[in-house]
Enzyme design. Structure first.
Site, mmCIF file in Angstrom:
data_model
loop_
_atom_site.group_PDB
_atom_site.id
_atom_site.type_symbol
_atom_site.label_atom_id
_atom_site.label_comp_id
_atom_site.label_asym_id
_atom_site.label_seq_id
_atom_site.Cartn_x
_atom_site.Cartn_y
_atom_site.Cartn_z
ATOM 1 N N HIS A 168 -3.576 17.612 17.046
ATOM 2 C CA HIS A 168 -3.471 16.173 18.143
ATOM 3 C C HIS A 168 -1.913 15.876 18.625
ATOM 4 C CE1 HIS A 168 -4.733 12.600 20.359
ATOM 5 N NE2 HIS A 168 -3.653 12.012 20.093
ATOM 6 N N CYS A 169 -1.574 16.188 19.605
ATOM 7 C CA CYS A 169 -0.171 16.157 20.082
ATOM 8 C C CYS A 169 0.049 14.843 20.566
ATOM 9 C CB CYS A 169 0.291 17.389 20.926
ATOM 10 S SG CYS A 169 2.133 17.220 21.103
ATOM 11 N N PRO A 170 0.985 13.951 20.159
ATOM 12 C CA PRO A 170 1.181 12.627 20.533
ATOM 13 C C PRO A 170 2.184 12.765 21.756
ATOM 14 C CG PRO A 170 2.246 12.586 18.650
ATOM 15 C CD PRO A 170 1.347 14.088 18.667
ATOM 16 N N GLY A 173 0.041 13.394 24.617
ATOM 17 C CA GLY A 173 -1.193 12.244 24.702
ATOM 18 C C GLY A 173 -2.384 12.725 24.602
ATOM 19 N N ASN A 174 -2.397 13.966 24.005
ATOM 20 C CA ASN A 174 -4.034 14.574 24.055
ATOM 21 C C ASN A 174 -4.150 15.460 22.700
ATOM 22 O OD1 ASN A 174 -6.611 14.918 24.939
ATOM 23 N ND2 ASN A 174 -5.929 16.246 26.911
#
Lengths: 388, 156
Positions: A168-170, A173-174
């Site tokens: 999950h890559c902040p 944002g997804n």
């Protein structure tokens, strides 16, 4: 036979999707809830490139070549397109099991385990599958009530099972999963190139100007640019280039970040990666040029059966108009809840680790090229007959 | 009289239209054909014949349907010149080409939908069964709805 009430009710399927996602543009855009870091990414990229185009490009276009800003513009647009594509696409979310399917699976599990004496902990819900002569364990997801396909994982931030879950890559944002991994990789790759390009031409610009008018006066002429641009580029360079290198390594081995962190195929206990083609080119081609997978979390059209019972039963299902004939949804026992909680905690720990490793901020600039393939999601009670 | 005899002796020759089934027949059970992961993550379904369908349909027909579905999905996910070309072309246009062009996978999904509709009309609906397109279940299962047998069920 009771006559079934038929009424047309238009509800968007994505509106009923469980999970912690936010949607835009009639379900076409799908993101995680926390978008703050994504906006920061956008700001950094737009900010840095705007400064470059405003202060350095005029000089470079005249004294060097107009191709310099043109290529930078093309690269910038590509970076933005890939970022938005990664951020807004469905990463490969698996829809949760409908009550009948969940019941069916529960019955299969009970049949497989036999009767468990009271007070004893039931055995863990695992299915063993042999893939390319390797035994792979499929875990049961208590939230989605399915046995997860191989390489899928449950993201605790988005509360969805995602196929070929990477991380999950902040910053985008997804989640990064099966459907948007190639866009993510191309984003990091093009961002690395853009950062190197801007950094290099910043240096060239300073040198050329310094030759003309001296170093100190050059800095005085554009005071804001140099610290901001150069510092950001310098730090971004190391982190983004490092990240791109890491993902290139993963792609060549056909592994995901999740598998790498867990050490699934590290060679311990003679576990080899069953998904790798043992050929770097083939692995790269499969990951980057493979087929464009369809979105399965929300699908056009059909409500399979006209609604006979009242409104949706307690669990949020994707298609509440399904008839529930014999659903007995069993609440997980306290022990099952505890193991589900443990699962979530370990997932989020891994995510934190992996997001630390992903490192700092990409620069971004966004204008908005259009994105993920639209799925129109009208839900009607009466399934429309397909006419050929 | 003849009409009643006809209904009594030849229940399965009645044409059950899909509309008819969905609106009126009560659901006896649902069968879920699971994915077969032995070849990896590509979309394949198990050809094992479910016990619940033994009285309703021929094993060979069921297996043929599943095998055909498997071959269609394999065609959709095939890695080869065509998929590589599509991927490279899409990359060069920053994937904007998919706004005007359907992907190969989507084209095959349409073929699959047509095939399932066709199978339902010809084979499954007359036997009081209904195949649900796996795409509606996230490509996880092939759901087969078993309707109550109208010849033995309660009269309407």
């Amino acid at each position: 036979m009771s006559a079934v009430m038929v009424s047309r009710k238009v509800t968007r399927k994505w509106e009923k999707l469980p999970g912690k996602n936010t949607f835009c543009c009639d379900g076409r855009v799908m993101m995680a809830r926390q978008k703050g870091v994504f906006y920061l990414t956008l700001f950094l990229i737009i900010g840095t490139c705007a400064l470059f185009f405003a202060f350095e490009c005029p000089y470079l276009a005249v004294h060097l070549s107009p191709a310099v800003p043109m290529f930078a513009a093309v690269l910038f647009l590509f970076v933005v397109a890939m970022l938005l594509r990664t951020s807004f696409s469905d990463p490969g979310v698996l829809p949760r099991a409908l009550p009948e399917e969940a019941t069916f699976i529960e019955m299969e599990i009970e049949a497989a385990n036999g009767s468990v004496p009271a007070g004893q902990r039931p055995p863990p819900r695992i299915r063993n599958v042999q893939i390319n002569s390797q035994i792979v364990k499929l875990k049961y997801c208590y939230t989605c009530k399915i046995f997860r396909p191989p390489r899928a994982s449950h993201c605790s931030i988005c509360d969805n099972c995602v196929e070929r879950f990477d991380h999950h890559c902040p910053w985008v944002g997804n989640c990064v999963g099966k459907r948007n991994y190639r866009y993510f990789y191309l984003f990091t790759l093009s961002l690395s190139l853009l950062t190197i390009y801007i950094f290099a031409f910043d240096i060239v610009h300073v040198v050329m100007r310094s030759v003309d008018s001296g170093f100190v006066s050059t800095l005085k002429e554009s005071p804001g640019t140099y610290p901001f641009d150069v510092v950001i580029c310098f730090f971004t360079l190391w982190s983004v280039v490092g990240l791109t290198g890491f993902h290139t390594y993963l792609i060549s081995l056909n592994q995901t970040t999740n598998e790498d962190i867990k050490g699934s195929w590290s060679g311990k206990n003679r576990l080899q990666n069953p998904y790798s083609h043992k050929n770097i080119m083939r692995n790269c081609c499969e990951v980057l040029c493979g087929p464009a997978y369809p979105r399965v979390s929300t699908v056009k059209g059909r409500s399979p059966i006209a609604k006979e019972n009242g409104p949706t039963p307690k669990s949020k299902s994707i298609n509440p108009t399904e008839t529930i004939s014999n659903s007995k949804e069993q609440d997980p026992t306290p022990k099952e809840k505890a193991s589900a909680l443990k699962e979530r905690v370990s997932c989020s720990k891994e995510k934190r680790q992996s997001s630390k490793e992903q490192g700092p901020p990409p620069k971004e600039k966004a204008s908005a090229p259009p994105l993920a393939s639209p799925d129109d999601l009208t839900d009607t009670f009466l399934e429309k007959e397909r006419v050929h | 009289m003849i009409h009643i005899l006809h209904r009594f002796f030849f229940p399965f020759l009645q044409t059950h239209s899909l509309q008819d089934l969905r609106q009126q027949a009560p659901v006896a059970a649902k069968v879920f054909v699971q994915r077969d992961y032995t070849s990896g993550t590509i979309c394949q379904f198990q050809t094992k014949f479910p016990a619940a369908l033994e009285t309703r349909i021929d094993k060979q027909q069921f297996e043929d349907t599943i095998r055909k579905l498997n071959s269609l999905y394999a065609e959709a996910e095939k890695l080869g010149g065509r998929s590589y070309l599509e991927g490279c072309l899409a990359c060069l246009t920053a994937y904007t080409i998919f706004l005007c062009m359907e992907t190969h996978y989507e084209k095959v999904l349409k073929k699959i939908a047509n095939y399932i509709q066709d199978q339902n009309d010809k084979i499954y609906a007359p036997r009081g069964l209904l195949l649900i397109d796996p795409i509606e279940r996230g490509l996880r299962v092939v759901e087969i709805t078993v309707f109550e047998d109208r010849s033995t069920g309660p009269g309407r």
